[in-house]
Design an enzyme around this catalytic site. Structure first.
Site, PDB file in Angstrom:
ATOM      1  N   GLN A 154      48.792  73.556  49.212  1.00 55.61           N
ATOM      2  CA  GLN A 154      49.995  73.319  48.398  1.00 55.61           C
ATOM      3  C   GLN A 154      50.478  74.603  47.719  1.00 55.61           C
ATOM      4  O   GLN A 154      51.597  74.667  47.231  1.00 55.61           O
ATOM      5  CB  GLN A 154      49.733  72.244  47.336  1.00 55.61           C
ATOM      6  N   CYS A 161      53.173  63.076  44.198  1.00 56.35           N
ATOM      7  CA  CYS A 161      52.604  64.338  44.691  1.00 56.35           C
ATOM      8  C   CYS A 161      53.490  65.497  44.246  1.00 56.35           C
ATOM      9  O   CYS A 161      54.709  65.417  44.317  1.00 56.35           O
ATOM     10  CB  CYS A 161      52.538  64.285  46.213  1.00 56.35           C
TER      11      CYS A 161
END
Ligand code: CO
Length: 165
Positions: free
Chosen positions: A56, A101
């Site tokens: 990420q 998320c």
């Protein structure tokens, strides 16, 4: 400066959708690993997240950090940094829970996942860890392991909704 990749950017989405390679402990010294954990922790906290996987942040490492939200004000939840994680046991009982998320801004959805799991991996010193868990922490661990396999929660969510803000 590190930034959190999102699906709103095509290049970043492509990276997020790739399986992340194994973290090779022999390629990093202790200081580098500590710095990596520190950066991940700071990025997660700064974004008010409860879990963050290395991909990420655009880092091709099989590694995530997590800290469950506090349920009880006088008990601080434990911070986890797990390298090369693998879920080795899933319970048969499935639970539907809402997820969001940091890489999928403003979208939430209900995801069905096993309630209890056993996760195995390594801590930042390369020592083997094995954790049996359930509830929110078990949920975060499963969500982060999916990230490292290039899977996002919206791929699994039954109902997805967008919030405006
Ligand atoms: Co996520």
């Amino acid at each position: 400066m590190a930034k959190i990749y999102t699906i709103n950017n095509k290049k970043e989405e492509k990276f997020l959708r790739q399986k992340t390679p194994i973290f090779d402990f022999s390629k990093f010294n202790r200081k580098e690993i500590n710095n990596l954990v520190k950066t991940m922790r700071e990025m997660m906290k700064g974004a008010d997240g409860i879990g963050l996987s290395a991909n990420q942040l655009g880092l091709p490492f099989r590694f995530f950090v997590a800290q469950a939200p506090m349920m009880n004000t006088n008990k601080k939840s434990e911070f986890y940094a797990i390298f090369n994680p693998q879920i080795t046991k899933f319970s048969e009982d499935i639970l539907l829970m809402e997820e969001g998320c940091l890489s999928v801004p403003k979208i939430f959805g209900e995801v069905a996942r096993p309630e209890k799991i056993v996760i195995e991996g390594f801590d930042k010193n390369g020592r083997i860890i094995k954790i049996k868990t359930r509830g929110i922490l078990g949920r975060i661990f499963q969500h982060e392991c999916d990230h490292l396999n290039g899977i996002l929660f919206i791929d699994k969510a039954k109902k997805v909704y967008k919030i405006n803000s």
